[in-house]
Write a protein that holds these residues in place. Structure first.
Motif, PDB file in Angstrom:
ATOM      1  N   MET A 154      15.279 -23.469 -31.303  1.00  0.00           N
ATOM      2  CA  MET A 154      14.641 -22.274 -30.528  1.00  0.00           C
ATOM      3  C   MET A 154      13.673 -23.240 -28.868  1.00  0.00           C
ATOM      4  SD  MET A 154      12.547 -20.333 -33.114  1.00  0.00           S
ATOM      5  CE  MET A 154      13.457 -18.842 -34.344  1.00  0.00           C
ATOM      6  N   LEU A 155      12.854 -23.670 -29.117  1.00  0.00           N
ATOM      7  CA  LEU A 155      12.291 -24.541 -27.532  1.00  0.00           C
ATOM      8  C   LEU A 155      12.818 -25.372 -27.530  1.00  0.00           C
ATOM      9  CD1 LEU A 155       9.573 -25.054 -26.817  1.00  0.00           C
ATOM     10  CD2 LEU A 155       9.383 -26.917 -27.996  1.00  0.00           C
ATOM     11  N   VAL A 163       1.702 -21.756 -23.761  1.00  0.00           N
ATOM     12  CA  VAL A 163       2.876 -21.507 -22.530  1.00  0.00           C
ATOM     13  C   VAL A 163       3.220 -20.409 -22.369  1.00  0.00           C
ATOM     14  CG1 VAL A 163       4.836 -22.863 -21.380  1.00  0.00           C
ATOM     15  CG2 VAL A 163       3.323 -24.087 -23.879  1.00  0.00           C
ATOM     16  N   MET A 164       3.973 -19.291 -23.625  1.00  0.00           N
ATOM     17  CA  MET A 164       4.321 -17.759 -23.628  1.00  0.00           C
ATOM     18  C   MET A 164       3.104 -17.628 -22.334  1.00  0.00           C
ATOM     19  SD  MET A 164       6.013 -16.423 -26.176  1.00  0.00           S
ATOM     20  CE  MET A 164       6.760 -17.236 -27.157  1.00  0.00           C
ATOM     21  N   ARG A 165       1.681 -17.726 -22.739  1.00  0.00           N
ATOM     22  CA  ARG A 165       0.862 -16.475 -22.031  1.00  0.00           C
ATOM     23  C   ARG A 165       0.250 -17.251 -20.044  1.00  0.00           C
ATOM     24  NH1 ARG A 165      -3.145 -13.542 -25.376  1.00  0.00           N
ATOM     25  NH2 ARG A 165      -4.665 -14.387 -24.273  1.00  0.00           N
ATOM     26  N   GLY A 166       0.817 -18.903 -20.086  1.00  0.00           N
ATOM     27  CA  GLY A 166       0.563 -18.704 -18.909  1.00  0.00           C
ATOM     28  C   GLY A 166       1.350 -18.129 -17.801  1.00  0.00           C
ATOM     29  N   CYS A 167       2.668 -17.532 -17.941  1.00  0.00           N
ATOM     30  CA  CYS A 167       3.641 -17.212 -17.908  1.00  0.00           C
ATOM     31  C   CYS A 167       3.819 -15.280 -17.167  1.00  0.00           C
ATOM     32  CB  CYS A 167       5.236 -17.022 -18.056  1.00  0.00           C
ATOM     33  SG  CYS A 167       5.891 -18.638 -19.127  1.00  0.00           S
ATOM     34  N   TRP A 168       2.604 -14.940 -17.863  1.00  0.00           N
ATOM     35  CA  TRP A 168       2.225 -13.249 -17.812  1.00  0.00           C
ATOM     36  C   TRP A 168       0.868 -13.612 -17.460  1.00  0.00           C
ATOM     37  CZ3 TRP A 168       3.040 -13.619 -23.468  1.00  0.00           C
ATOM     38  CH2 TRP A 168       4.690 -13.762 -23.845  1.00  0.00           C
ATOM     39  N   ARG A 190       9.151 -26.039 -12.416  1.00  0.00           N
ATOM     40  CA  ARG A 190       9.064 -27.523 -12.098  1.00  0.00           C
ATOM     41  C   ARG A 190       7.568 -27.919 -12.950  1.00  0.00           C
ATOM     42  NH1 ARG A 190       6.960 -26.240  -8.230  1.00  0.00           N
ATOM     43  NH2 ARG A 190       4.591 -26.869  -7.131  1.00  0.00           N
ATOM     44  N   VAL A 191       6.557 -27.382 -13.158  1.00  0.00           N
ATOM     45  CA  VAL A 191       5.278 -27.609 -14.344  1.00  0.00           C
ATOM     46  C   VAL A 191       5.992 -27.022 -15.794  1.00  0.00           C
ATOM     47  CG1 VAL A 191       3.472 -26.187 -14.749  1.00  0.00           C
ATOM     48  CG2 VAL A 191       4.032 -27.056 -12.131  1.00  0.00           C
ATOM     49  N   LEU A 192       6.285 -25.826 -16.165  1.00  0.00           N
ATOM     50  CA  LEU A 192       6.943 -25.354 -17.399  1.00  0.00           C
ATOM     51  C   LEU A 192       7.511 -26.856 -17.965  1.00  0.00           C
ATOM     52  CD1 LEU A 192       7.709 -21.844 -16.374  1.00  0.00           C
ATOM     53  CD2 LEU A 192       6.177 -22.665 -18.269  1.00  0.00           C
ATOM     54  N   GLY A 225       5.978 -31.754 -23.279  1.00  0.00           N
ATOM     55  CA  GLY A 225       4.434 -31.956 -24.052  1.00  0.00           C
ATOM     56  C   GLY A 225       4.835 -31.622 -25.438  1.00  0.00           C
ATOM     57  N   VAL A 226       4.952 -29.960 -25.108  1.00  0.00           N
ATOM     58  CA  VAL A 226       4.686 -29.429 -26.861  1.00  0.00           C
ATOM     59  C   VAL A 226       5.419 -30.339 -27.683  1.00  0.00           C
ATOM     60  CG1 VAL A 226       5.585 -27.231 -28.047  1.00  0.00           C
ATOM     61  CG2 VAL A 226       4.353 -27.085 -25.864  1.00  0.00           C
ATOM     62  N   LEU A 227       6.870 -30.190 -26.907  1.00  0.00           N
ATOM     63  CA  LEU A 227       8.063 -31.409 -27.914  1.00  0.00           C
ATOM     64  C   LEU A 227       8.173 -32.694 -28.364  1.00  0.00           C
ATOM     65  CD1 LEU A 227      11.703 -31.058 -25.888  1.00  0.00           C
ATOM     66  CD2 LEU A 227      11.558 -29.984 -27.930  1.00  0.00           C
ATOM     67  N   ALA A 228       7.248 -32.845 -27.553  1.00  0.00           N
ATOM     68  CA  ALA A 228       6.723 -34.252 -27.919  1.00  0.00           C
ATOM     69  C   ALA A 228       6.050 -34.101 -29.359  1.00  0.00           C
ATOM     70  CB  ALA A 228       6.259 -34.963 -26.924  1.00  0.00           C
TER      71      ALA A 228
END
Ligand SMILES: CNC(=O)Nc1cc(-c2cccc(-n3cnc4cc(C(C)(C)C)ccc4c3=O)c2C)cn(C)c1=O
Length: 282
Positions: free
Chosen positions: A123-124, A254-259, A270-272, A278-281
């Motif tokens: 999903m990620l 990350v989602m909340r940052g978009c809202w 480009r920041v997302l 970072g989360v993937l890692a």
């Protein structure tokens, strides 16, 4: 050799010198469904290239403006964008010819029982692919205006691509174009779009947050059965979607940052991309 073996034209178009595609070189196959502009069919170009052909229903699109814009759109080329190959504009209805994606919309793919077993890592990765395509559009100052899981498509090996970017500008149906209309995508719209229809790459970022929520809930409808006016009220009050169970705290942050209410407070794509990497890692 069949024409498809010829070296690909330097540009994305199907023919070496123009975006005008000769309809006599297109064989129309099964119907794929119907969108805002009418029926879409699978096509075969010059006997071997899989395409999707939108057959523009009369009165659904401002065609002349679109045909002009198509020259720009065909220059937008990225592995996570559904490629616009060109148009057949010498007859009516006009055809819009794009790359074909064999698994259809990301929303239906997530809802399909056999894909319901997709884990958070996949999903990620799908969200990351959409983010890559959107970062490319952002870099080219191109706004989607209707980013959602229904407007992304899935191909082989879980490849995800953003479709129909920028087309919202050419829709003639005011049920879709006006924020009071029944077809306006209220549940993907930030406060500045609800109040002033002020679209930007930062309003695409808000929609991307909702798309992430759609992916991590395996295709649930955002805000459930709430009506559009109830969602507008919630969003104006600063209430956002809850954390999906399949989603870690890092991903939900990350989602909340978009809202964030103020567009300038939201991260650019480009920041997302870095945030998701970072989360993937982890
Ligand atoms: C099984 N594989 C497939 O079905 N593959 C495919 C299905 C479609 C398809 C089929 C029917 C309708 C639509 N559709 C849906 N929503 C749309 C929304 C808009 C806006 C302006 C409202 C954003 C514009 C056009 C459309 C539109 O044409 C699509 C994309 C397109 N492509 C490239 C495929 O590979």
């Amino acid at each position: 050799t069949t024409p498809c073996d010829r070296p690909a034209p330097p540009t994305a178009g199907l023919s070496h010198d123009k975006w005008e595609i000769d309809p006599s070189e297109m064989v129309l196959l099964e119907e794929l469904g119907a969108g805002q502009f009418g029926v879409v069919r699978r096509g075969r170009w010059r006997g071997c290239k899989d395409t999707a052909v939108k057959m523009m229903k009369e009165g659904t699109m401002s065609e002349d403006e679109f045909i002009e814009e198509a020259k720009v759109m065909t220059k937008l080329q990225h592995k996570n964008l559904v490629q616009l190959y060109g148009v057949c504009s010498k007859h009516r209805p006009i055809y819009i010819v794009t790359e074909y994606m064999k698994h259809g919309s990301l929303l239906n793919y997530m809802r399909h029982p056999t894909h319901n077993q997709l884990g958070p890592a996949v999903m990620l990765d799908m969200c990351m692919q959409v983010c890559e395509g959107m970062a490319y559009l952002e870099k080219h100052n191109y706004i989607h205006r209707d980013l959602a899981a229904r407007n992304c498509l899935v191909g082989a090996e879980n490849v995800v691509k953003v479709a129909d970017f920028g087309l919202a500008r050419y829709v003639l149906d005011d049920q879709y174009t006006s924020s009071g209309g029944a077809k306006f995508p209220i549940k993907w719209a930030p406060p500045e779009v609800l109040n002033y229809t002020r679209f930007s790459s930062k309003s695409d970022v808000w929609a991307f947050g909702v798309l992430m929520w759609e992916v991590f809930t395996r295709g649930k409808a955002p805000y459930g059965r709430l009506t559009n006016p109830e969602v507008v009220e919630m969003v104006q009050r600063g209430q956002v979607l809850d954390k999906p169970s399949a989603c870690s705290n890092d991903i939900y942050n990350v989602m909340r940052g978009c809202w964030r209410h103020a567009p300038e407070e939201r991260p650019a794509f480009r920041v997302l991309r870095e945030q998701l990497a970072g989360v993937l890692a982890d």
